[in-house]
Design a protein around this motif. Sequence first.
Motif, mmCIF file in Angstrom:
data_model
loop_
_atom_site.group_PDB
_atom_site.id
_atom_site.type_symbol
_atom_site.label_atom_id
_atom_site.label_comp_id
_atom_site.label_asym_id
_atom_site.label_seq_id
_atom_site.Cartn_x
_atom_site.Cartn_y
_atom_site.Cartn_z
ATOM 1 N N ALA A 23 -17.873 1.701 -38.195
ATOM 2 C CA ALA A 23 -18.726 1.562 -37.017
ATOM 3 C C ALA A 23 -19.377 2.886 -36.615
ATOM 4 C CB ALA A 23 -17.912 0.987 -35.861
ATOM 5 N N TYR A 24 -18.625 3.986 -36.681
ATOM 6 C CA TYR A 24 -19.112 5.252 -36.116
ATOM 7 C C TYR A 24 -18.930 6.420 -37.102
ATOM 8 C CZ TYR A 24 -18.874 2.417 -31.912
ATOM 9 O OH TYR A 24 -19.049 1.394 -31.006
ATOM 10 N N PRO A 25 -19.746 7.448 -36.934
ATOM 11 C CA PRO A 25 -19.684 8.596 -37.852
ATOM 12 C C PRO A 25 -18.307 9.265 -37.937
ATOM 13 C CG PRO A 25 -21.685 8.712 -36.542
ATOM 14 C CD PRO A 25 -20.886 7.569 -35.992
ATOM 15 N N TYR A 26 -17.559 9.328 -36.836
ATOM 16 C CA TYR A 26 -16.260 10.010 -36.921
ATOM 17 C C TYR A 26 -15.333 9.293 -37.900
ATOM 18 C CZ TYR A 26 -13.403 6.710 -34.127
ATOM 19 O OH TYR A 26 -12.700 5.614 -33.699
ATOM 20 N N ASP A 265 -23.791 19.904 -22.011
ATOM 21 C CA ASP A 265 -23.914 18.748 -22.900
ATOM 22 C C ASP A 265 -22.708 18.715 -23.817
ATOM 23 O OD1 ASP A 265 -26.287 18.004 -21.857
ATOM 24 O OD2 ASP A 265 -27.532 18.785 -23.493
ATOM 25 N N LEU A 266 -22.105 17.554 -23.939
ATOM 26 C CA LEU A 266 -20.933 17.425 -24.805
ATOM 27 C C LEU A 266 -21.161 16.349 -25.865
ATOM 28 C CD1 LEU A 266 -17.843 17.447 -22.403
ATOM 29 C CD2 LEU A 266 -18.914 19.367 -23.572
ATOM 30 N N PRO A 267 -20.685 16.612 -27.079
ATOM 31 C CA PRO A 267 -20.765 15.577 -28.110
ATOM 32 C C PRO A 267 -19.634 14.559 -27.927
ATOM 33 C CG PRO A 267 -19.666 17.507 -28.999
ATOM 34 C CD PRO A 267 -20.027 17.845 -27.577
ATOM 35 N N HIS A 268 -19.905 13.293 -28.218
ATOM 36 C CA HIS A 268 -18.854 12.272 -28.147
ATOM 37 C C HIS A 268 -18.488 11.766 -29.538
ATOM 38 C CE1 HIS A 268 -22.599 10.088 -28.410
ATOM 39 N NE2 HIS A 268 -21.908 9.083 -28.902
ATOM 40 N N ASP A 269 -19.228 12.236 -30.551
ATOM 41 C CA ASP A 269 -18.952 11.816 -31.930
ATOM 42 C C ASP A 269 -19.528 12.890 -32.855
ATOM 43 O OD1 ASP A 269 -18.384 10.402 -34.282
ATOM 44 O OD2 ASP A 269 -19.226 8.514 -33.545
ATOM 45 N N VAL A 270 -19.181 12.796 -34.118
ATOM 46 C CA VAL A 270 -19.752 13.692 -35.121
ATOM 47 C C VAL A 270 -21.263 13.442 -35.175
ATOM 48 C CG1 VAL A 270 -19.788 14.203 -37.593
ATOM 49 C CG2 VAL A 270 -17.613 13.713 -36.450
ATOM 50 N N GLY A 271 -22.043 14.517 -35.122
ATOM 51 C CA GLY A 271 -23.496 14.365 -35.217
ATOM 52 C C GLY A 271 -24.184 14.033 -33.904
ATOM 53 N N ALA A 272 -23.452 14.063 -32.786
ATOM 54 C CA ALA A 272 -24.060 13.721 -31.500
ATOM 55 C C ALA A 272 -25.105 14.757 -31.091
ATOM 56 C CB ALA A 272 -22.999 13.598 -30.417
ATOM 57 N N MET A 273 -24.886 15.998 -31.464
ATOM 58 C CA MET A 273 -25.841 17.053 -31.129
ATOM 59 C C MET A 273 -25.836 18.113 -32.221
ATOM 60 S SD MET A 273 -23.579 18.318 -27.869
ATOM 61 C CE MET A 273 -24.351 19.857 -27.446
ATOM 62 N N ARG A 274 -26.750 19.027 -32.109
ATOM 63 C CA ARG A 274 -26.880 20.097 -33.095
ATOM 64 C C ARG A 274 -25.543 20.846 -33.267
ATOM 65 N NH1 ARG A 274 -31.636 23.220 -34.538
ATOM 66 N NH2 ARG A 274 -32.892 22.135 -32.997
#
Length: 292
Positions: A23-26, A265-274
């Motif tokens: 389902a998700y990148p992580y 800004d916080l990421p919630h998964d792998v690839g969420a931000m730079r």
Amino acid sequence: MKYILLSLLLVSSLFAKLNITVAYPYIKEITHSIAHDRVTITALSRGNWDPHFVVPKPSLVAYLRDSDLLILNGASLEIGWLNPLVKSANNPTIQKNANGYLDLSHYIKLQDIPTSTDRSLGHVHAEGNPHFILDPHNVIKLGKVIMLKLALLDPKNQAYYQKNFANFKAHWQAKLKSYDTKMNKCKGMMVIQYHELFNYFLRRYEINSIDNIEPLAGVSPNPKHTLKLINTIKNNNVKLILQDVYHEHKTANFISKKTGIKVVDLPHDVGAMRGTNSLDKFYDKLTGQVCR
Ligand SMILES: [Zn+2]
């Protein structure tokens, strides 16, 4: 002729790669750490998307149709989008309770289990908070669950998966130690967040999330609640506003302007931000943004 065909079938099954859809990148990252190129892995969503509302594009059905294994986050995080895709794919191997269906939430002690599922309390996650991947301490647990499933479905590579998991575990034990040390200096810090997305992370490191920008889970901000938040921040020693990448940023920026506290800004998964394109970098960024 029959024998040749049979042996060809046997040989091809020996070399066939497991086809995995996640389902998700992580989940893709963890699975890849254990299986490397011995399996094919496709993630149905991107890290910068809202995980609650992935667009169920018909093109995703093709991946599910050919899958030997579907790995999902579970705890209803996919409730709004995955079921119709699985239904359309009509692949018995990955139906709920089949061998090729792995729901990661079954292996995690869920937090924030609501005492009431009253819809007036917002779009609550009825089984508990599904955002458990935000606690890096869950990574090894999930790696083990995935390793065991791969070994079951693909016994010829069992030793390979076990060996990779041992390396993965050692690597993450060291990472966790460094995160625990790094986060120790932020213990007791007060923050507000947009949605209760970071609860597992914040609880792990004893950071207090005292309110949310959304007045109720899944409900957009309103002026009354935003003014209340501004007062809460003024009356408490709140240090940061934690903003995810997929909600609007203007409310957080407005509150920041009125109170002088910072938005991160916080990421919630792998690839969420730079700078978050691996599992390591994802947690490096998450811990680094909150605790400098
Ligand atoms: Zn949620």
